[in-house]
Each structure stands twice: as C-alpha cells, then as structure tokens.
Write an enzyme that holds these catalytic residues in place. Structure first.
Site, PDB file in Angstrom:
ATOM      1  N   THR A  17       0.816  -1.326  -0.112  1.00 10.98           N
ATOM      2  CA  THR A  17       0.014   0.114   0.152  1.00 10.98           C
ATOM      3  C   THR A  17       0.894   1.247   0.132  1.00 10.98           C
ATOM      4  O   THR A  17       0.805   2.157  -0.776  1.00 10.98           O
ATOM      5  CB  THR A  17      -0.975  -0.057   1.183  1.00 10.98           C
ATOM      6  OG1 THR A  17      -1.425  -1.341   1.405  1.00 10.98           O
ATOM      7  CG2 THR A  17      -1.984   1.104   1.234  1.00 10.98           C
ATOM      8  N   HIS A  52      -9.018   0.094   1.844  1.00 17.39           N
ATOM      9  CA  HIS A  52      -8.694  -1.581   1.972  1.00 17.39           C
ATOM     10  C   HIS A  52     -10.165  -2.303   1.629  1.00 17.39           C
ATOM     11  O   HIS A  52     -10.290  -3.617   1.837  1.00 17.39           O
ATOM     12  CB  HIS A  52      -8.177  -2.088   3.106  1.00 17.39           C
ATOM     13  CG  HIS A  52      -6.872  -1.577   3.477  1.00 17.39           C
ATOM     14  ND1 HIS A  52      -5.912  -1.600   2.599  1.00 17.39           N
ATOM     15  CD2 HIS A  52      -6.187  -1.033   4.775  1.00 17.39           C
ATOM     16  CE1 HIS A  52      -4.731  -1.214   3.238  1.00 17.39           C
ATOM     17  NE2 HIS A  52      -4.827  -0.979   4.506  1.00 17.39           N
TER      18      HIS A  52
END
Length: 338
Positions: free
Chosen positions: A65, A127
């Site tokens: 990420t 997410h």
C-alpha cells in the site's frame, strides 16, 4: 445517540459475529469488519460521491500500500513538483493519500470540507473489497480510476505479523503456539477485510470486465520490473510519460525516489506516528518488501497450508502468484521471539 447511530447499532446487532485474534468481527456483505471499521465503511458507502477524475488505490493490508501511494502520488504530480522538491521527502505517503473508510469517514464522520477543497485529481486509498464499494462507483455513475494491488498470501500473512509486533497490538499471538491460531484465523478468512482471496478475486473479475476503469497489479510484478509497472500506471491514469520525460530519465527518478530503500530512510518515515484506523509507527510501514521472505518466518507446515488455500481459492479464476523462497528455512519463527 442520533437516528443514524441507532440504525447502525441495530444493524450491527443483527449481523453474524465471531471472535478472532482479539477482535469481535461482524460479517457484512460477505466480509469481516470490527465495529469501528464497519461504521466507517458504511458511511463511506452511503456518502462518498466520486468525481470522474478521482483515483482510488485499493489494496489489502500489508500488500504494498505505502509503495503504491508513493508511486501514484509521484506520477500524478510530476508536473507540479521536481523530484528534489517532492512532498514525499518530508511527509508520509499515508498523510498525502488518506484512507477513505479509516481516515475520511472514520466513526461515521463526513469530511465534506476536505472533499470539496482537495485539488484534482483527488487520490484516495481503501482496503474495502470491491463488492463493498459505494454503489455510486459500482454502478459506473463516475468514471474514476481504481488501481488494485495485491500480494501472495504467505508474504501478506508474514508482513501482518511483523506489523502487529512492531506496533504492539497483539504480542501474545506472536508466541509459537499462538502463531498457529493466527494462521487458522487467517487461512479461514476471519481477518479484517477478509477473506483475502474473495477480495482479490472480486477486483480481479471486475478488472477483467472493465480494464479501462480497474487496473489489477501484483506486488510480485512490481518487484520484478518497477519501471514497466510505473509506465503502466501512468498510461492507465491517462498521463503517460512523454518522449522527453523518458529521455530525461524521469521514470527511473520516480522509481528511485519511491523505492523501499529510499522511503524507509527518510526521516518522515523513520520517526513519528500516523493515524490510520489506529495510531501506528511510521517505521512499521516499511520492512524488507521482498518476495518469498515468508521462508524466514513460517514453518514448512504453515507455508504448505497457505499454499493449499491459494491453490484451492484461485484455481478456478486462473490467478497465480509468485511465492519463491530462495533461502533455507531458519529456526521456526525465531524472528518473532527476539
């Protein structure tokens, strides 16, 4: 308690719930959330309206990420900042690109001032599984672009354990016996945002149907050829590198600035904390970033179990992941007992 809070409490009460890794998880739309995360997710679902120019970076936790945020920010803003003036040099990627469900809409908040004042293109992260994105996005009411990055389950699981250890969330689970409880929960899909495979398959199938809107990437492919991946991201976002930029070596400059080695040595990423869903050490977002490092953390039996899960879950859709391990097994999970 206002009406919206009452409605949420009633919804949460009715959902199927199970305890896993110290959390009370509720199953919502086929995925697992704790109470605070679910409230932010539902608020995000109900209130976020994407612009056509928006960019959403979707990932599973500990799947690259931070790297994707840094790369995308640099690609999109390369005309605005010289590399030596990049905000990444003094600001965490997580502060430059906020998470929607855990920053923007945390605890049911409505961040309208930020959303209205942010310059275009707005870049957000999440997410949240594809199936749980706002209907405004799923129904193609906005032409925003989504970049999804995932990672093989063995390295994702290993990275999650390291992250938990560094932030002191659940130290008791890092004992040898409890490691197997962690694996049982993870391989059974009972983890925040899980089952991981269902999320990966959701974005994979969506990208196959609409490749102009969703770019599906694997962490392992970025590691293999970051320059080509950076060009691919720029092309997908509609801002490909010009011949002049290529000749000037801008692609290589961006990849160097955003490399793990570079990011993890910047003071903004070695000191301080960042509030995402919780307060985490900035340094905990960076570790080895290697493919196959699970070999130093998981026993052969644990690795075999996760490999079987991957084979079973991804076989039908044809997804494969590189899980190379070129090193010999070390003493069982010694890394977590130091």
């Amino acid at each position: 308690m206002d009406k919206k809070d009452e409605e949420f409490e009633e919804l949460f009460r009715k959902l199927h719930k199970e305890k896993a890794l110290g959390y009370l998880l509720a199953n919502y739309q086929g995925f697992w959330f704790d109470k605070q995360l679910l409230k932010g997710t539902i608020t995000f679902q109900n209130h976020f309206q994407a612009n056509d120019t928006d960019i959403i970076l979707a990932t599973l936790p500990k799947s690259g990420t931070t790297w994707l945020k840094a790369l995308t920010f640099s690609i999109v803003n390369r005309g605005k900042y010289q590399m030596e003036e990049s905000p990444l040099l003094h600001t965490s990627p997580h502060q430059l690109i906020p998470f929607l469900e855990t920053n923007m809409y945390k605890s049911g908040e409505l961040p309208n001032d930020y959303l209205n004042s942010a310059s275009c293109p707005r870049i957000f992260a999440t997410h949240v599984p594809y199936q749980c994105l706002p209907s405004f996005i799923l129904d193609d009411l906005a032409n925003c672009r989504i970049i999804y990055l995932c990672r093989n389950l063995l390295d994702s699981f290993t990275s999650l354990l390291h992250f938990a250890k560094q932030n002191g969330f659940v130290p008791r689970f890092l004992e040898p016996v409890a490691m197997h409880r962690c694996l049982k929960s993870f391989s059974g899909g009972k983890v925040l945002y899980g089952p991981y495979w269902d999320q990966i398959i959701g974005y994979w199938e969506a990208s196959s149907k609409n490749p102009q809107k969703i770019l599906f990437l694997k962490f392992e492919d970025l590691k293999r050829d970051i320059n080509s991946s950076t060009r691919n991201i720029a092309e997908f976002l509609g801002c490909p590198f010009s011949a002049e930029e290529e000749k000037a070596g801008l692609v290589e400059e961006i990849c160097k600035l955003c490399s793990l080695e570079s990011l993890m040595n910047m003071e903004c990423n070695t000191k301080g904390e960042t509030e995402i869903r919780f307060v985490a050490k900035n340094s905990s977002f960076f570790r080895k970033g290697e493919v196959g490092d699970w070999v130093n953390c998981l026993t052969p039996s644990m690795a075999e179990k996760l490999q079987k899960v991957m084979e079973e879950k991804f076989h039908e859709c044809g997804l494969t992941f590189e899980i190379q391990a070129t090193q010999f097994y070390q003493a069982n999970i010694i890394i977590f007992l130091e």
